[in-house]
Design an enzyme around this catalytic site. Sequence first.
Site, mmCIF file in Angstrom:
data_model
loop_
_atom_site.group_PDB
_atom_site.id
_atom_site.type_symbol
_atom_site.label_atom_id
_atom_site.label_comp_id
_atom_site.label_asym_id
_atom_site.label_seq_id
_atom_site.Cartn_x
_atom_site.Cartn_y
_atom_site.Cartn_z
ATOM 1 N N LEU A 17 97.634 60.189 123.766
ATOM 2 C CA LEU A 17 98.201 61.509 124.034
ATOM 3 C C LEU A 17 97.996 61.929 125.481
ATOM 4 O O LEU A 17 98.900 62.487 126.105
ATOM 5 C CB LEU A 17 97.581 62.542 123.097
ATOM 6 C CG LEU A 17 98.143 62.573 121.679
ATOM 7 C CD1 LEU A 17 97.194 63.305 120.736
ATOM 8 C CD2 LEU A 17 99.515 63.244 121.655
ATOM 9 N N ASP A 36 89.773 58.464 132.915
ATOM 10 C CA ASP A 36 89.384 57.595 131.803
ATOM 11 C C ASP A 36 88.004 57.034 132.121
ATOM 12 O O ASP A 36 87.523 57.135 133.258
ATOM 13 C CB ASP A 36 90.403 56.453 131.636
ATOM 14 C CG ASP A 36 90.325 55.812 130.251
ATOM 15 O OD1 ASP A 36 91.043 56.273 129.336
ATOM 16 O OD2 ASP A 36 89.532 54.868 130.078
ATOM 17 N N TYR A 155 83.761 66.942 114.897
ATOM 18 C CA TYR A 155 85.080 67.085 115.515
ATOM 19 C C TYR A 155 85.714 68.436 115.173
ATOM 20 O O TYR A 155 86.218 69.146 116.056
ATOM 21 C CB TYR A 155 85.967 65.936 115.045
ATOM 22 C CG TYR A 155 87.358 65.906 115.611
ATOM 23 C CD1 TYR A 155 87.593 65.492 116.916
ATOM 24 C CD2 TYR A 155 88.454 66.264 114.827
ATOM 25 C CE1 TYR A 155 88.877 65.436 117.435
ATOM 26 C CE2 TYR A 155 89.746 66.211 115.331
ATOM 27 C CZ TYR A 155 89.952 65.804 116.631
ATOM 28 O OH TYR A 155 91.226 65.752 117.139
ATOM 29 N N LYS A 159 86.565 71.351 117.887
ATOM 30 C CA LYS A 159 87.936 71.798 118.102
ATOM 31 C C LYS A 159 88.113 73.286 117.760
ATOM 32 O O LYS A 159 88.885 73.984 118.416
ATOM 33 C CB LYS A 159 88.896 70.944 117.268
ATOM 34 C CG LYS A 159 89.033 69.509 117.765
ATOM 35 C CD LYS A 159 89.509 69.442 119.208
ATOM 36 C CE LYS A 159 89.926 68.032 119.614
ATOM 37 N NZ LYS A 159 90.345 67.963 121.031
#
Length: 303
Positions: A17, A36, A155, A159
């Site tokens: 993404l 990255d 996670y 989020k």
Amino acid sequence: MDLSNKVAVVTGSGQGLGLAYAKDLARHGAAVVINDVNHATADAAVAEITAAGGRAVAVVAPVGSTETAQKLVAGAIDAFGRLDVMVTNAGILRDKVLWKMTDEDFDAVVGVHLRGTFTCVREAVLKFREQGDGGRIIAIGSPAGQRGNFGQTNYSGAKAGIVGMVRTWAMELQRAGITANAVCPVAVTAMTETVPLFAPYIEKMKETGELPPIIRHEVGMGTPDDAAGIVSFLASDEAADITGQTFSIGGDRLALWSHPELTATAFHDGGFTADDIAAQWPIVFADRIESVGEKFPEELTAQ
């Protein structure tokens, strides 16, 4: 849409993404800082963008620390002279049910997603305020943070926290002309290939290159490229008045998430004892219980 006057950092943009966001921003004219943890992956992403006529440089560093956030902003300034957009996409998974999740599993995911979003946005905002002409914060959330997801305490928590921070930032940064929004993408990536519900459709997509309408329309899942347009839009001058919002995008679907609101209210003079609550519960609250987890078409869940 012309982004040729914009410079953007996209964390975790070597592949998946993040790379789709970076490529779409570059396609619309923005200069992009690729990030990255792997040199070869970052260099390949830069090469792909520049080969297509775009502008890009790489900063290889793990997201989470203030030091990395400073490197990312400095990378934009050194290469392109300014910073206009911060896209916080970097993330990892360490999925386990609660009773098997270790401290290390929890801290690793929260460190990249939640702390990494915080440090990168803070550093970007310092530069935006110094420049004095606004800026764009685009924080990548997830449906798991909105609805919960089995095996993803770390996670989902991170989020959900990102969306909470975005709402606060929208208030704090409005006077400076800086917008802050969240995007919850749903796409076929390495992170979703292991979900049993989607696995057969993803395997077939590898053969045919296509996903069926039930996945693209009803589930709202597609390719990473399908999720990139909202990032370029929110980075643009067209979105100057949009802030504090959370979007869902994937496949053929674009949607806006609601903010939490009170759905049932009762009053009792002098406050509520446990017995008072027990009396009010079946009258006011019992039929207003909210569901958890994502809702999928019966055609998928019945298989």
